[in-house]
Design a protein around this motif. Structure first.
Motif, short mmCIF file in Angstrom:
data_model
loop_
_atom_site.label_atom_id
_atom_site.label_comp_id
_atom_site.label_asym_id
_atom_site.label_seq_id
_atom_site.Cartn_x
_atom_site.Cartn_y
_atom_site.Cartn_z
N ASP A 1 1.11 -1.36 -0.04
CA ASP A 1 0.04 0.06 0.05
C ASP A 1 0.83 1.25 0.12
O ASP A 1 0.61 2.30 -0.87
CB ASP A 1 -1.12 -0.05 1.24
CG ASP A 1 -1.99 -0.99 0.99
OD1 ASP A 1 -2.12 -1.36 -0.06
OD2 ASP A 1 -2.69 -1.22 2.20
N GLN A 2 1.75 1.30 0.69
CA GLN A 2 2.92 2.25 0.92
C GLN A 2 3.57 2.60 -0.34
O GLN A 2 3.71 3.90 -0.88
CB GLN A 2 3.58 2.42 2.04
CG GLN A 2 3.08 2.67 3.36
CD GLN A 2 3.66 3.07 4.52
OE1 GLN A 2 4.82 3.48 4.46
NE2 GLN A 2 3.19 2.96 5.72
N LYS B 1 2.73 1.59 -3.29
CA LYS B 1 1.93 1.91 -4.36
C LYS B 1 1.65 3.31 -4.30
O LYS B 1 1.71 4.00 -5.47
CB LYS B 1 0.64 1.33 -4.42
CG LYS B 1 0.51 -0.10 -5.11
CD LYS B 1 -0.81 -0.60 -4.72
CE LYS B 1 -0.94 -2.09 -5.24
NZ LYS B 1 -2.41 -2.56 -4.91
N THR B 2 1.46 3.91 -3.37
CA THR B 2 1.08 5.37 -3.05
C THR B 2 2.40 6.12 -3.45
O THR B 2 2.18 7.23 -4.14
CB THR B 2 0.55 5.65 -1.50
OG1 THR B 2 -0.54 4.73 -1.28
CG2 THR B 2 0.36 6.99 -1.48
N LYS B 3 3.47 5.90 -3.08
CA LYS B 3 4.73 6.46 -3.32
C LYS B 3 5.36 6.45 -4.80
O LYS B 3 5.85 7.46 -5.20
CB LYS B 3 5.74 6.18 -2.28
CG LYS B 3 6.98 7.30 -2.24
CD LYS B 3 7.91 6.72 -1.22
CE LYS B 3 9.06 7.75 -0.78
NZ LYS B 3 9.95 7.29 0.36
N PHE B 4 4.97 5.24 -5.33
CA PHE B 4 5.73 4.98 -6.68
C PHE B 4 4.45 4.74 -7.76
O PHE B 4 4.36 3.54 -7.99
CB PHE B 4 6.93 3.88 -6.70
CG PHE B 4 7.69 4.05 -5.50
CD1 PHE B 4 8.85 4.87 -5.91
CD2 PHE B 4 7.95 3.72 -4.38
CE1 PHE B 4 9.82 5.52 -5.01
CE2 PHE B 4 8.89 3.87 -3.41
CZ PHE B 4 9.94 4.91 -4.01
N THR B 5 3.68 5.63 -8.03
CA THR B 5 2.62 5.36 -9.00
C THR B 5 3.37 5.08 -10.27
O THR B 5 4.22 5.48 -10.63
CB THR B 5 1.71 6.44 -9.15
OG1 THR B 5 2.41 7.67 -9.49
CG2 THR B 5 0.89 6.86 -7.84
N GLY B 6 2.80 3.89 -11.04
CA GLY B 6 3.13 3.59 -12.47
C GLY B 6 4.06 2.29 -12.36
O GLY B 6 4.35 1.83 -13.35
N GLU C 1 5.22 -1.41 -11.95
CA GLU C 1 4.32 -2.60 -12.01
C GLU C 1 3.95 -3.21 -10.86
O GLU C 1 4.83 -3.49 -9.82
CB GLU C 1 4.98 -3.42 -13.02
CG GLU C 1 5.10 -3.03 -14.61
CD GLU C 1 5.79 -4.03 -15.33
OE1 GLU C 1 5.53 -5.09 -15.14
OE2 GLU C 1 6.61 -3.58 -16.29
#
Length: 52
Positions: free
Chosen positions: A9-10, A12-17, A19
């Motif tokens: 979750d963390q 994904k939020t910090k590193f959008t895009g 894979e």
């Protein structure tokens, strides 16, 4: 929520895009050494250079 899920979750939020398969592998490796929810943010901060 498991440690691995919190890590995913963390990051994904910090590193959008990035894979999802990469995020999952990073979270799997981190979850082996992170022992509590309090350490998740520190662990995610530690992998910033790897994902940039």
């Amino acid at each position: 929520m498991s440690i691995k899920e919190q890590i995913i979750d963390q990051i994904k939020t910090k590193f959008t895009g990035v894979e999802p398969s990469i995020l999952s592998r990073v979270a799997e490796k981190l979850s082996a050494s992170v022992t509590s929810s309090d350490n998740v943010s520190t662990a995610v901060a530690g992998v910033t250079a790897l994902l940039l």
